[in-house]
Design an enzyme around this catalytic site. Structure first.
Site, PDB file in Angstrom:
ATOM      1  N   GLU A   1       0.820  -1.215   0.000  1.00 23.01           N
ATOM      2  CA  GLU A   1       0.000   0.000   0.000  1.00 23.01           C
ATOM      3  C   GLU A   1       0.852   1.262   0.000  1.00 23.01           C
ATOM      4  O   GLU A   1       0.501   2.267  -0.627  1.00 23.01           O
ATOM      5  CB  GLU A   1      -0.942   0.016   1.205  1.00 23.01           C
ATOM      6  CG  GLU A   1      -2.171  -0.863   1.065  1.00 23.01           C
ATOM      7  CD  GLU A   1      -1.907  -2.315   1.396  1.00 23.01           C
ATOM      8  OE1 GLU A   1      -0.762  -2.659   1.720  1.00 23.01           O
ATOM      9  OE2 GLU A   1      -2.868  -3.118   1.323  1.00 23.01           O
TER      10      GLU A   1
ATOM     11  N   HIS B   1     -11.294  -4.626   9.195  1.00 25.70           N
ATOM     12  CA  HIS B   1     -11.957  -4.471   7.903  1.00 25.70           C
ATOM     13  C   HIS B   1     -13.227  -3.637   8.046  1.00 25.70           C
ATOM     14  O   HIS B   1     -14.126  -3.727   7.216  1.00 25.70           O
ATOM     15  CB  HIS B   1     -12.352  -5.830   7.312  1.00 25.70           C
ATOM     16  CG  HIS B   1     -11.203  -6.670   6.866  1.00 25.70           C
ATOM     17  ND1 HIS B   1     -10.375  -7.325   7.736  1.00 25.70           N
ATOM     18  CD2 HIS B   1     -10.739  -6.965   5.622  1.00 25.70           C
ATOM     19  CE1 HIS B   1      -9.458  -7.997   7.056  1.00 25.70           C
ATOM     20  NE2 HIS B   1      -9.654  -7.799   5.776  1.00 25.70           N
TER      21      HIS B   1
END
Ligand SMILES: Cc1ncc(C[n+]2csc(CCOP(=O)(O)OP(=O)(O)O)c2C)c(N)n1
Ligand SMILES: [Mg+2]
Length: 689
Positions: A425, A492
């Site tokens: 990322e 999440h």
């Protein structure tokens, strides 16, 4: 780049008029001009670094200075060998000599160190944290390793634009232990981009010797094999000209074959880490060995041996006199004025793009669509109408993304514009920043918003501060599937807007309807800044909705009145906008309590005028959001609204938010954690009673 024009600077002496070195200049029988220019720039780098140290000690330069003494032979060689019309570089904090070659003049750099008004960063950044983005020299931030991925992206931008450019990604032996270095090397190798990674191995990171940084016997250049790329070592501490020849050949190969290479360059750090470093961690033998490994005297000695003694003496004298002329000129440059500090870190929004007035070719309105489909349509429109747009992220290509939002886009637009990234990322975001600096419009999807913590430095320190510290734009859209209620657990399900927006320089949209989601993609894409796009996962497929081309799509930058009311103003966004509307409906039906609901849509910049006006009618404020209460977005909302409307309120404001806990997993626990319909109704009813 905000520097003063070169014409106002003292004119350059003849010995520095040449800024290029080619492979044939390095042959033993070559004319001496190239090698003398190499010496002149290296010596000038040393002189300038030394003079900067004097100015620091006199108190005329603030902060600190990390000199490049001992590193000039390397960074100057790189800058001379680069094609400065097309190549990309990010020099390290030992790279002043390279900066001098790249610009061709010391005055902008002296202004930078002196923090003068005319500095390239307008005195907003210190010492060597500058560059010239317009000429592909990317300014470093302190966070070592974080520049590399931007070089990868900016180099890709050049290649996509048809330039045979090479990137120079430069870092130290210490920085080589950061994760960003690994991610960037892997990414460049994967994408086959011609980036020359150069490790300036001076054998120390601040006070820590390499033997305490990596296992004994490790040679950094050998790590190249792990990425499937070429690696080589060059040694400036023994034979600088041979090292330059090795470097030149490696650059030529990278350029011709469009592939990365990792070069470990042995250099010296002869003045310690920084101005304040007393080097008392070195034994006298260690210090003597470092001084003896200084490349510059060796370079000079080799040129003396070749018969250029008189020319070198003349160069030395000319450089000293000229540097002093430049220093005196820069000492007369005015100081920066606080009045020139901008109120916003972002660049001014760009004008609207000339979008075709349709959702998709020949389609002004769609059958009812889900929010995921609305975003898909907007991304498709963006790819069709903006040649610089490209989508990247994990699993977004063939698979269509974890939430299938990019489904079908690869087939229609090709892998050059819709492509997967590895689980990296940070480097993927830095790479996107580099593409953005090169005039492209990257739209990066985080698989889940939670993973943005991996890219925090790139987003909140690199992308967000770029305009403020360099004048450059970073047009970037960051798509973040966020939010809970789906039993995805702590990692999440989070809402991270408060954490991200605590840093200046990012814009943020958080649509709650299919139409707003479509409009938000276009508004974010044309803005010319880094824009966070929060997409609540639970809204992706919650029913189908009418969608039409909306000429007023830019209204998404302001709040939307969801439901008028008279007794209180409820301010919210995201999935909570639906919950607030349901709660208001219930309260109206069951309790005859009329609550006005506003959906912010844009979290940064915040436009609150309509909501202030609402408060002046209802005299009560409730804020509702899914993120945690403490340091939550509601705190900012309450503070801002009360600063002006305090005396309008008849009751303390109400904050409805999640508990100050990680997001719990089990549905019963998660429902207790986040604001739910019944709890919100109960709290509002009690507060209004
Ligand atoms: C990620 C990060 N951690 C810590 C620091 C603080 N710091 C600044 S320079 C430095 C040493 C860097 O060593 P190296 O990469 O070998 O470069 P050198 O200074 O030797 O040229 C450290 C630890 C930093 N700038 N960035
Ligand atoms: Mg080092």
């Amino acid at each position: 780049m905000l520097a003063v024009s070169m014409s106002s600077h003292p004119s350059v002496p003849a010995c520095l008029s040449r800024r290029d070195l080619r492979t044939h200049d390095l042959a033993p029988d070559a004319a001496p001009a190239g090698q003398l220019a190499y010496y002149a720039w290296s010596a000038f780098g040393r002189l300038t670094d030394n003079r900067i140290l004097d100015l620091f000690r006199q108190g005329l330069i603030k902060g600190t200075v990390t000199g490049g003494q001992g590193n000039e032979a390397l960074c100057v060689a790189l800058a001379l060998l680069a094609d400065k019309a097309i190549d990309v570089v990010s020099f390290s904090h030992r790279g002043l000599g390279g900066h001098l070659v790249w610009s061709g003049h010391p005055c902008d750099h002296l202004n930078q160190y002196l923090a003068n008004a005319a500095s390239p960063t307008q005195a907003r950044e210190g010492n060597i944290h500058h560059g010239d983005p317009a000429h592909r020299s990317l300014p470093m931030i302190s966070h070592l390793g974080s520049m590399l991925s931007q070089v990868v992206g900016r180099t890709d931008a050049q290649r996509r634009d048809g330039q045979a450019a090479v990137g120079f990604a430069i870092y130290g032996d210490g920085a080589s232990s950061t994760g960003d270095v690994h991610e960037s090397l892997n990414l460049a190798a994967l994408l086959g981009l011609p980036v020359v990674f150069v490790v300036e191995n001076n054998r120390y990171a601040y006070s820590t010797p390499v033997r305490e940084q990596f296992a004994s016997g490790v040679e950094l250049w050998r790590r190249a094999a792990g990425y499937g790329i070429e690696g080589l070592v060059v040694d400036f501490t023994t034979d600088p000209l041979a090292a330059v020849r090795g470097l030149a050949a490696a650059i030529d190969r990278a350029r011709a074959e469009s592939r990365p290479v990792l070069v470990e360059a042995h250099v010296a750090r002869i003045r310690g880490h920084a101005a304040y470093d007393t080097c008392d961690y070195l034994t006298s033998e260690e210090n003597a060995a470092i001084q003896a490994s200084d490349p510059l005297p060796r370079l000079r000695a080799s040129l003396v041996a070749a018969g250029h003694s008189a020319a070198l003496d003349a160069i030395d004298a000319e450089l000293s006199a000229w540097l002093e002329t430049c220093v005196q000129a820069c000492l007369r440059v005015p100081r920066p004025s606080p009045a020139d500090l901008p109120v916003e870190a972002c660049a001014p929004a760009l004008p609207a793009r000339p979008w075709l007035p349709e959702l998709a070719p020949g389609r002004p309105a769609a059958e009812a669509v889900t929010t995921a489909q609305a975003i898909n349509l907007a991304l498709g429109k963006l790819l069709a109408e903006h040649p610089g747009a490209l989508l990247l992220g994990q699993d977004i290509a063939t698979y269509g993304g974890a939430f299938k939002v990019t489904e079908g886009l690869l087939a229609r637009h090709g892998r050059a514009r819709v492509f997967n990234t590895p689980l990296a990322e940070s480097a993927s975001t830095g790479y996107a920043v580099g593409l953005a600096l090169g005039g492209h419009l990257p739209v990066i999807e985080f698989q889940f918003a939670d993973f943005v913590t991996e890219a925090f430095t790139q987003l909140v320190l690199n992308a967000a501060t770029y305009h403020f510290r360099s004048g450059a734009r970073v047009p970037l859209v960051v798509r973040m599937p966020c939010g809970g209620g789906l039993t995805f657990g702590s990692f999440h399900s989070q809402e991270l807007e408060s954490a991200l927006l605590a840093f200046p320089g990012l814009k943020a949209l958080y649509p709650s309807t299919a139409q707003d989601a479509f409009d938000a993609v276009l508004a974010a894409a044309e803005d010319g800044n880094a824009v966070l796009l929060f997409e609540h996962k639970a809204l992706y497929r919650r029913g189908k909705h009418a969608l039409a081309w909306n000429p007023a799509y830019r209204d998404v930058w302001g709040p939307r009145l969801v439901r008028p009311g008279t007794r209180a103003t409820s301010v919210t966004y995201g999935e909570m906008a639906h919950l607030a509307a349901e709660a208001a409906e219930y309260l109206a039906t069951e309790y005859d309590l009329s609550v006005e609901v506003w959906d912010l849509r844009a979290l940064a910049p915040l436009r609150l005028d309509e909501i202030r006006a609402s408060l002046r009618r209802t005299h009560r404020l409730a804020v509702l959001h899914e993120g945690r209460l403490s340091h939550g977005f509601g705190a900012e909302l309450v503070a801002r609204l009360l600063e002006t409307e305090f005396f309008e309120l008849e009751a303390p404001p109400l904050r409805l938010a999640a508990l100050d806990l990680p997001v719990p997993f089990a549905p019963e626990l998660e429902a207790a954690y986040r604001p739910g319909r019944d709890a919100v109704i109960a709290r509002l009813a009690a507060w209004l009673a």
